[in-house]
Write an enzyme that holds these catalytic residues in place. Sequence first.
Site, PDB file in Angstrom:
ATOM      1  N   CYS A   1       0.806  -1.231   0.000  1.00 14.93           N
ATOM      2  CA  CYS A   1       0.000   0.000   0.000  1.00 14.93           C
ATOM      3  C   CYS A   1       0.833   1.271   0.000  1.00 14.93           C
ATOM      4  CB  CYS A   1      -0.992  -0.010   1.159  1.00 14.93           C
ATOM      5  SG  CYS A   1      -2.247  -1.282   0.964  1.00 14.93           S
TER       6      CYS A   1
ATOM      7  N   HIS B   1      -2.555   3.195  -5.403  1.00 16.68           N
ATOM      8  CA  HIS B   1      -3.528   2.174  -5.785  1.00 16.68           C
ATOM      9  C   HIS B   1      -4.917   2.692  -5.442  1.00 16.68           C
ATOM     10  CE1 HIS B   1      -2.865   1.537  -1.516  1.00 16.68           C
ATOM     11  NE2 HIS B   1      -4.029   0.916  -1.468  1.00 16.68           N
TER      12      HIS B   1
ATOM     13  N   HIS C   1      -9.345   1.873  -4.475  1.00 13.67           N
ATOM     14  CA  HIS C   1     -10.361   1.017  -3.880  1.00 13.67           C
ATOM     15  C   HIS C   1     -11.742   1.460  -4.348  1.00 13.67           C
ATOM     16  CE1 HIS C   1      -7.546  -0.806  -1.061  1.00 13.67           C
ATOM     17  NE2 HIS C   1      -7.074   0.406  -0.793  1.00 13.67           N
TER      18      HIS C   1
ATOM     19  N   HIS D   1     -13.166   9.366  -7.378  1.00 16.71           N
ATOM     20  CA  HIS D   1     -12.185   9.486  -8.451  1.00 16.71           C
ATOM     21  C   HIS D   1     -11.103  10.526  -8.147  1.00 16.71           C
ATOM     22  CE1 HIS D   1     -15.085   6.989 -10.535  1.00 16.71           C
ATOM     23  NE2 HIS D   1     -14.081   6.628 -11.316  1.00 16.71           N
TER      24      HIS D   1
ATOM     25  N   GLU E   1     -13.219  -0.997   2.597  1.00 11.75           N
ATOM     26  CA  GLU E   1     -12.151  -0.762   1.624  1.00 11.75           C
ATOM     27  C   GLU E   1     -12.102  -1.897   0.590  1.00 11.75           C
ATOM     28  OE1 GLU E   1      -8.247   1.014   2.909  1.00 11.75           O
ATOM     29  OE2 GLU E   1      -7.555  -0.996   2.372  1.00 11.75           O
TER      30      GLU E   1
END
Length: 149
Positions: free
Chosen positions: A25, A29, A31, A75, A136
């Site tokens: 992490c 990245h 979710h 986003h 998550e």
Amino acid sequence: MGTIRITKQFTFETGHALYGYDGKCKNVHGHSYKLSVTVIGKPIADTSDVKLGMVIDFGDLKKIVEEEVVDPFDHATVFNKNTPHVDLAKELTDRGHKVILADYQPTSENMVIDFATKIKARLPKEIQLHSIKLRETETAYAEWHAADN
């Protein structure tokens, strides 16, 4: 009338990176977050009120959560503003990307604290935030409960 809890669920897509973390992490990245917001209060008993029987109109709760959490975070990429990720954040912003520089490490745990603060500030005085669950992944989530805070 008794005290009732109602819950509204939301989904949004957010990217992040955990600076200084010793696992995967640390990389940027994303979710597909699932957020459940539960409020508590007494249903409106005034027979002249168009919202008779409601604790809060689900539409009103939706507006608050979308304005405070979903719209800003959907986003977007979230970075801790106190890390070297600010250089990457600036480059992304300059290229037209949506970036949030948070005052915290953007873990689910810290995000629910942030979301709770924002949502509580917008609720009508007779309605209390009871809990928030931020999922998550399908197997991992963080929860905030008013009783613990």
